[in-house]
Design a protein around this motif. Structure first.
Motif, PDB file in Angstrom:
ATOM      1  N   ASP A  78       0.927  -1.259  -0.206  1.00 37.49           N
ATOM      2  CA  ASP A  78       0.014  -0.238  -0.264  1.00 37.49           C
ATOM      3  C   ASP A  78       0.789   1.193   0.072  1.00 37.49           C
ATOM      4  OD1 ASP A  78      -2.432  -1.236   0.054  1.00 37.49           O
ATOM      5  OD2 ASP A  78      -2.333  -1.535   2.193  1.00 37.49           O
ATOM      6  N   THR A 135      -1.975   4.637  -6.059  1.00 37.32           N
ATOM      7  CA  THR A 135      -3.106   4.467  -5.160  1.00 37.32           C
ATOM      8  C   THR A 135      -3.446   5.908  -4.799  1.00 37.32           C
ATOM      9  OG1 THR A 135      -2.343   2.129  -4.474  1.00 37.32           O
ATOM     10  CG2 THR A 135      -3.890   3.464  -3.083  1.00 37.32           C
ATOM     11  N   GLN A 174      -6.409   9.219  -0.166  1.00 36.27           N
ATOM     12  CA  GLN A 174      -7.810   9.199   0.582  1.00 36.27           C
ATOM     13  C   GLN A 174      -8.350   8.262   0.335  1.00 36.27           C
ATOM     14  OE1 GLN A 174      -6.263  11.656  -1.481  1.00 36.27           O
ATOM     15  NE2 GLN A 174      -6.335  13.422  -0.240  1.00 36.27           N
ATOM     16  N   ILE A 175      -8.684   7.446  -0.846  1.00 33.47           N
ATOM     17  CA  ILE A 175      -9.323   6.261  -1.044  1.00 33.47           C
ATOM     18  C   ILE A 175      -8.682   5.004  -0.125  1.00 33.47           C
ATOM     19  CG2 ILE A 175      -9.888   4.143  -2.529  1.00 33.47           C
ATOM     20  CD1 ILE A 175     -10.429   6.872  -4.696  1.00 33.47           C
ATOM     21  N   ALA A 176      -7.463   5.049  -0.082  1.00 33.27           N
ATOM     22  CA  ALA A 176      -6.784   3.700   0.746  1.00 33.27           C
ATOM     23  C   ALA A 176      -7.214   4.023   2.127  1.00 33.27           C
ATOM     24  CB  ALA A 176      -5.259   3.954   0.344  1.00 33.27           C
ATOM     25  N   ILE A 214      -9.946   5.607   3.429  1.00 37.24           N
ATOM     26  CA  ILE A 214     -11.435   5.123   3.437  1.00 37.24           C
ATOM     27  C   ILE A 214     -11.510   3.502   3.598  1.00 37.24           C
ATOM     28  CG2 ILE A 214     -13.617   5.221   2.527  1.00 37.24           C
ATOM     29  CD1 ILE A 214     -12.751   8.066   1.393  1.00 37.24           C
ATOM     30  N   GLN A 215     -10.656   2.960   2.830  1.00 40.27           N
ATOM     31  CA  GLN A 215     -11.005   1.496   2.652  1.00 40.27           C
ATOM     32  C   GLN A 215     -10.091   0.898   3.820  1.00 40.27           C
ATOM     33  OE1 GLN A 215      -9.049   0.895  -1.265  1.00 40.27           O
ATOM     34  NE2 GLN A 215     -11.038   0.954  -2.228  1.00 40.27           N
ATOM     35  N   GLY A 216      -9.413   1.454   4.607  1.00 39.38           N
ATOM     36  CA  GLY A 216      -8.813   1.051   5.841  1.00 39.38           C
ATOM     37  C   GLY A 216      -7.434   0.531   5.384  1.00 39.38           C
ATOM     38  N   ALA A 217      -6.721   0.938   4.461  1.00 38.97           N
ATOM     39  CA  ALA A 217      -5.302   0.361   3.881  1.00 38.97           C
ATOM     40  C   ALA A 217      -4.354   1.535   4.794  1.00 38.97           C
ATOM     41  CB  ALA A 217      -5.264   0.478   2.641  1.00 38.97           C
ATOM     42  N   LYS A 226      -3.718   3.747   8.195  1.00 38.32           N
ATOM     43  CA  LYS A 226      -4.279   3.941   9.551  1.00 38.32           C
ATOM     44  C   LYS A 226      -3.302   5.500   9.766  1.00 38.32           C
ATOM     45  CE  LYS A 226      -6.283   0.101  10.798  1.00 38.32           C
ATOM     46  NZ  LYS A 226      -7.238   0.095   9.900  1.00 38.32           N
TER      47      LYS A 226
END
Length: 121
Positions: free
Chosen positions: A78, A87, A90-92, A94-97, A99
């Motif tokens: 990631d 990647t 922001q999307i990562a 939101i997807q929890g990829a 922290k």
């Protein structure tokens, strides 16, 4: 970064060298934040810690002495996706990829633009 099995370590080593260039010095003036990166082959397992200090213009291995502006935890894969622009951070998130701890405004400045181009691994 010596002794690391992470592909991210190669990119961070390139960034460490990049910090000594004029473009790297410009980056420290523009961003001026400290990021701690907790990177692992699997999230939370065998984590390696790196610091991207865009105040001093250096990249080091090991935890930051003090309080970083933002701390990220993610997998090797990631991190590479975000750093190379493949990647969307922001999307990562939101997807929890990813922290994030610390300042969200500082975290929003952590974009592919802060990494040297081309980042070939």
């Amino acid at each position: 970064m010596d002794g690391s099995s992470l592909k991210s370590a190669q990119l961070l080593d390139q960034m460490r060298l990049h910090m000594a260039t004029d473009a790297g010095k410009e980056l420290t003036k523009k961003v001026g934040l400290v990021y701690q990166l907790n990177i692992a082959p699997k999230l939370g397992v065998d984590e390696e810690i790196f610091v991207v200090d865009l105040k001093k213009g250096e990249v080091t291995k090991g935890p930051y002495q003090g309080k970083p502006d933002a701390t990220f935890s993610f997998t090797d894969k990631d991190f590479l996706g975000i750093a190379t622009g493949k990647t969307n951070p922001q999307i990562a998130f939101i997807q929890g990829a990813i922290k994030i701890k610390g300042s969200i405004s500082a975290a929003q400045k952590f974009t592919p633009d802060i990494f040297p181009k081309p980042a070939k691994l």
